[in-house]
Motif scaffolding. Structure first.
Motif, short mmCIF file in Angstrom:
data_model
loop_
_atom_site.label_atom_id
_atom_site.label_comp_id
_atom_site.label_asym_id
_atom_site.label_seq_id
_atom_site.Cartn_x
_atom_site.Cartn_y
_atom_site.Cartn_z
N LEU A 76 0.87 -1.18 0.08
CA LEU A 76 0.09 -0.12 -0.13
C LEU A 76 0.86 1.23 -0.01
O LEU A 76 0.44 2.07 -0.44
N LEU A 77 1.98 1.12 0.55
CA LEU A 77 2.88 2.34 0.64
C LEU A 77 3.36 2.61 -0.72
O LEU A 77 3.67 3.73 -1.24
N ALA A 78 3.90 1.44 -1.45
CA ALA A 78 4.46 1.45 -2.73
C ALA A 78 3.48 2.13 -3.70
O ALA A 78 3.90 2.80 -4.75
N ASP A 79 2.17 1.70 -3.42
CA ASP A 79 1.07 2.31 -4.46
C ASP A 79 0.89 3.77 -4.21
O ASP A 79 0.82 4.49 -5.07
N ARG A 80 1.05 4.26 -2.89
CA ARG A 80 1.09 5.75 -2.65
C ARG A 80 2.47 6.45 -3.35
O ARG A 80 2.07 7.65 -3.98
N PHE A 81 3.45 5.79 -3.23
CA PHE A 81 4.61 6.23 -3.73
C PHE A 81 4.62 6.30 -5.31
O PHE A 81 4.96 7.31 -5.97
N ASP A 82 3.93 5.54 -5.72
CA ASP A 82 3.76 5.49 -7.27
C ASP A 82 2.79 6.42 -7.81
O ASP A 82 3.24 7.16 -8.95
N TRP A 83 1.87 6.95 -6.92
CA TRP A 83 0.83 8.03 -7.48
C TRP A 83 1.59 9.40 -7.29
O TRP A 83 1.70 10.31 -7.92
N TYR A 84 2.63 9.64 -6.24
CA TYR A 84 3.39 10.54 -5.86
C TYR A 84 4.24 10.97 -7.10
O TYR A 84 4.49 12.21 -7.29
N GLU A 85 5.03 9.84 -7.41
CA GLU A 85 6.06 10.22 -8.43
C GLU A 85 5.45 10.46 -9.87
O GLU A 85 6.04 11.25 -10.61
N ARG A 86 4.32 9.75 -10.20
CA ARG A 86 3.44 9.92 -11.46
C ARG A 86 3.00 11.67 -11.55
O ARG A 86 2.83 12.04 -12.53
N ASN A 87 2.49 12.08 -10.33
CA ASN A 87 1.77 13.19 -10.39
C ASN A 87 2.52 14.59 -9.82
O ASN A 87 2.05 15.59 -10.20
N ARG A 88 3.65 14.56 -9.41
CA ARG A 88 4.46 15.74 -9.45
C ARG A 88 5.42 16.04 -10.39
O ARG A 88 6.03 15.18 -11.15
N SER A 89 5.44 17.30 -10.70
CA SER A 89 6.29 17.71 -11.70
C SER A 89 6.66 19.19 -11.58
O SER A 89 5.97 20.07 -11.56
N PRO A 90 7.97 19.13 -10.96
CA PRO A 90 8.63 20.73 -10.78
C PRO A 90 8.44 21.45 -11.97
O PRO A 90 8.75 21.20 -12.88
N ILE A 91 7.89 22.86 -11.72
CA ILE A 91 7.91 23.54 -12.91
C ILE A 91 9.27 23.86 -13.54
O ILE A 91 9.50 24.14 -14.54
N GLY A 119 2.05 17.24 6.90
CA GLY A 119 2.55 17.54 8.19
C GLY A 119 1.62 17.20 9.31
O GLY A 119 0.35 16.83 8.95
N ASP A 120 1.86 17.18 10.51
CA ASP A 120 1.07 16.77 11.73
C ASP A 120 0.08 18.02 11.96
O ASP A 120 -0.13 18.96 11.26
N SER A 121 -0.71 18.12 13.22
CA SER A 121 -1.59 19.28 13.46
C SER A 121 -0.92 20.71 13.61
O SER A 121 -1.53 21.57 13.48
N ASN A 122 0.53 20.55 14.05
CA ASN A 122 1.20 21.58 14.09
C ASN A 122 1.96 21.99 12.74
O ASN A 122 2.77 23.10 12.70
N GLY A 123 1.62 21.39 11.79
CA GLY A 123 2.31 21.74 10.39
C GLY A 123 3.70 21.27 10.09
O GLY A 123 4.40 21.42 9.33
N LYS A 124 4.30 20.12 11.07
CA LYS A 124 5.62 19.64 11.27
C LYS A 124 5.42 18.25 10.26
O LYS A 124 4.97 17.60 10.64
N ARG A 125 6.34 18.59 9.20
CA ARG A 125 6.32 17.33 8.32
C ARG A 125 7.40 16.37 8.82
O ARG A 125 8.49 16.85 9.26
N SER A 126 7.08 14.87 8.47
CA SER A 126 8.26 13.97 8.89
C SER A 126 8.95 13.55 7.67
O SER A 126 8.64 14.07 6.48
N GLY A 127 9.86 12.70 7.76
CA GLY A 127 10.74 12.26 6.75
C GLY A 127 9.90 11.47 5.78
O GLY A 127 8.85 10.96 6.04
N ARG A 128 10.55 10.99 4.72
CA ARG A 128 10.02 10.02 3.78
C ARG A 128 9.85 8.80 4.24
O ARG A 128 10.73 8.13 5.17
N PRO A 129 8.42 8.08 4.36
CA PRO A 129 8.27 6.81 5.02
C PRO A 129 9.09 5.67 4.49
O PRO A 129 9.49 5.66 3.24
N ARG A 130 9.36 5.01 5.19
CA ARG A 130 10.38 3.72 4.85
C ARG A 130 9.42 2.43 4.84
O ARG A 130 8.56 2.31 5.51
N PHE A 131 9.97 1.51 3.88
CA PHE A 131 9.25 0.48 3.83
C PHE A 131 9.93 -0.44 5.20
O PHE A 131 10.96 -0.37 5.42
#
Length: 416
Positions: A33-48, A108-120
Motif C-alpha cells: 500500500l505504501l508503494a502504491d502511494r509512492f507510485d501516485w506521488y512520483e507520477r503526479n508531481r512535476s516541478p515547474i 505535516g501533523d496538526s502543528n504543520g511539522k512534516r516527517s521524513g519520507r516513509p520507509r518500507f
C-alpha cells in the motif's frame, strides 16, 4: 479519559507461530500500500523549473486515498486466499497506518511539522497489529478472546479499573515475548482539585548530576541505567561482529542485545513512574522547565540526556497529574541556572561550577537555586489564575528577598 494497560501474553507454540505469520503478511500488505502511494506521488508531481518546453505529460493517476485502498481488501482475499484468516478490521487498520504516515510526509501533523519520507518495513521491524474494536467481556479472568485468532492467556498483573471499557487491543512482539496493550476509556473526566494546599507547590530542576532537585532542596539521584549496562552490551555486541551474517548464532546474539536494551528501558521507565508517584503524593502543583530535549540530545551531552530520559519523564508526569486532578506547569527555561533566587541578578557560572553565590548573600547549591527560580516563575501563570491559585515568590532557606522584609510564603484561594 483514555488510558492504556499493557500485559504480557502467554501464547501456545502454535499461537506464537500464527502471530508471526500474521505480522509477516501484514508487513507485506503495508509495504504494498505504501508503494502504491509512492507510485501516485512520483507520477503526479512535476516541478515547474524541471519541465521542458516540449514534453509528454503522462496519464495522471487518481489519488489512492484511505477509502480507495480500503476497497482493494476484498480483492486481496480473492487473489491471496491466505489473507482470509486475518480479521478484516486488522487489515483495515493497516490502511489507516499508511494514510497517517503518508499524510505526515506530505502535509505535516496538526502543528504543520512534516516527517521524513516513509520507509518500507522489514519483517523484523513490523511488530504490532491492532484490533480497532473489541467486544464487551472479551477479557475474562486471565484469558482474552481475539477475533479470528482465538483465546490467549494473559498475565493479568493488575485489574482493569471500575468503569473503564476496552476500546482497542494491540498485540506486540518484543525481544522477550509477546505483549497485549489495551486502550481503556472512561466517560468521566477527572476534575482539577478545587483546593490546593499552600505548601504543596514545588519547582523541579532536571539535571545530569542529579536527576532532579526540588525547590525545597530534596534531591533524586540519577540512576544511569544505560551507562551501567555498557560493559554487558559491549560484550554481547562483540559476539555479533564475530559471527557470520545470516547464521543462527548471529541471530541469537542479536536477540541478546535486544533483550539487554529492553531491560535498560524497563528499568528507566520504572524509575520514572516511581519518581512521578512520589512527587504527586507530596505536591499538588509541580512546576518544571519547558526544555528543548530534542535539541539537548544533539549536543555533546547526548548520551547522558538520552540515559536520563527527561522527555519520557515529563510526559508521564503530565499524564499522571491530569489523571489525578493535579497541575503540572512548564515555564521558560532561559537563565534559570544564572538568575539569583533571592535578588534576581544574573550570576554567570560555567557548567562545572555547582555552587551559586551572589553578592546579596544568597549561597546554595546551583540546582537548588534553579529549582527556586523555576517555582518563582509560576507567579501569575495563567493556569494558576484560571484555578484561583495564587503563589507568592519563595525565598531561599533562611534568606530574605529584597522588598519583602521577611521570608514570603505561598498561599492559595479555594476555587468555587
Amino acid at each position: 479519559m483514555r488510558t492504556a494497560y499493557q500485559y504480557k501474553l502467554r501464547p501456545t507454540t502454535k499461537q506464537a507461530i500464527d502471530i508471526d505469520r500474521w505480522l509477516s503478511m501484514l508487513c507485506a500488505q503495508y509495504n504494498y500500500l505504501l508503494a502504491d502511494r509512492f507510485d501516485w506521488y512520483e507520477r503526479n508531481r512535476s516541478p515547474i523549473n524541471a519541465c521542458p518546453l516540449v514534453c509528454h505529460i503522462p496519464e495522471l493517476r487518481d489519488n489512492p486515498d484511505y477509502y480507495s485502498q480500503k476497497k482493494t481488501l476484498p480483492q486481496l482475499k480473492k487473489t491471496h486466499p491466505w489473507y482470509g484468516e486475518i480479521y478484516s478490521q486488522v487489515l483495515q487498520d493497516i490502511v489507516k497506518r499508511v494514510k497517517v504516515t503518508f499524510d505526515r510526509f506530505l502535509k505535516g501533523d496538526s502543528n504543520g511539522k512534516r516527517s521524513g519520507r516513509p520507509r518500507f518495513k522489514s519483517r523484523d521491524r513490523y511488530r504490532t497489529f491492532t484490533y480497532p474494536q473489541m467486544k464487551d467481556g472479551c477479557l475474562q479472568g486471565n484469558l482474552i478472546t481475539l477475533p479470528m485468532f482465538g483465546i490467549v492467556k494473559v498475565l493479568k498483573h493488575r485489574p482493569i479499573p471500575d468503569g473503564f471499557k476496552i476500546k482497542t487491543a494491540s498485540v506486540t512482539k518484543k525481544a522477550d515475548g509477546y505483549y497485549l496493550t489495551l486502550s481503556l476509556e472512561d466517560t468521566t473526566v477527572p476534575n482539577i482539585k478545587p483546593d490546593f494546599n499552600a505548601d504543596s507547590i514545588t519547582g523541579i530542576d532536571l539535571g545530569l548530576k542529579e536527576f532532579l532537585t526540588t525547590s525545597e532542596g530534596d534531591v533524586v539521584s540519577i540512576p544511569q541505567h544505560y551507562r551501567k549496562s555498557q560493559k554487558r552490551l559491549r560484550a554481547i555486541q562483540k559476539r555479533i561482529s564475530r559471527r557470520k551474517k545470516g547464521s543462527n548464532r548471529r541471530k541469537k546474539a542479536i536477540k541478546q542485545v535486544a533483550k539487554q536494551h529492553k531491560k535498560v528501558a524497563d528499568k528507566r521507565k520504572d524509575f520514572h513512574f516511581k519518581t512521578v508517584n512520589n512527587l504527586l503524593k507530596k505536591y499538588d502543583v509541580v512546576v518544571h522547565e519547558d526544555l528543548n530535549v530534542k535539541g539537548l540530545s544533539r549536543s555533546m551531552l547526548a548520551k547522558s540526556v538520552h540515559d536520563a530520559g527527561w522527555s519520557s519523564f515529563l510526559s508521564i508526569l503530565s499524564t499522571k497529574a491530569e489523571n489525578a486532578g493535579l497541575l503540572v506547569i512548564a515555564v521558560n527555561p532561559s537563565g534559570t541556572s544564572l538568575d539569583c533566587s533571592s535578588c534576581g541578578v544574573k550570576v554567570p557560572k560555567k557548567l562545572h561550577e555547582r555552587w551559586h553565590s551572589c553578592l546579596c548573600g544568597c549561597s546554595l547549591d546551583r540546582d537548588h537555586n534553579a529549582a527556586i527560580v523555576i517555582k518563582n516563575r509560576a507567579v501569575g501563570h495563567p493556569v494558576l489564575k484560571a484555578h484561583r491559585v495564587s503563589v507568592r515568590v519563595a525565598s531561599p532557606p533562611g534568606e530574605a528577598i529584597a522588598g519583602f522584609g521577611e521570608k514570603p510564603t505561598l498561599y492559595c484561594t479555594q476555587s468555587v
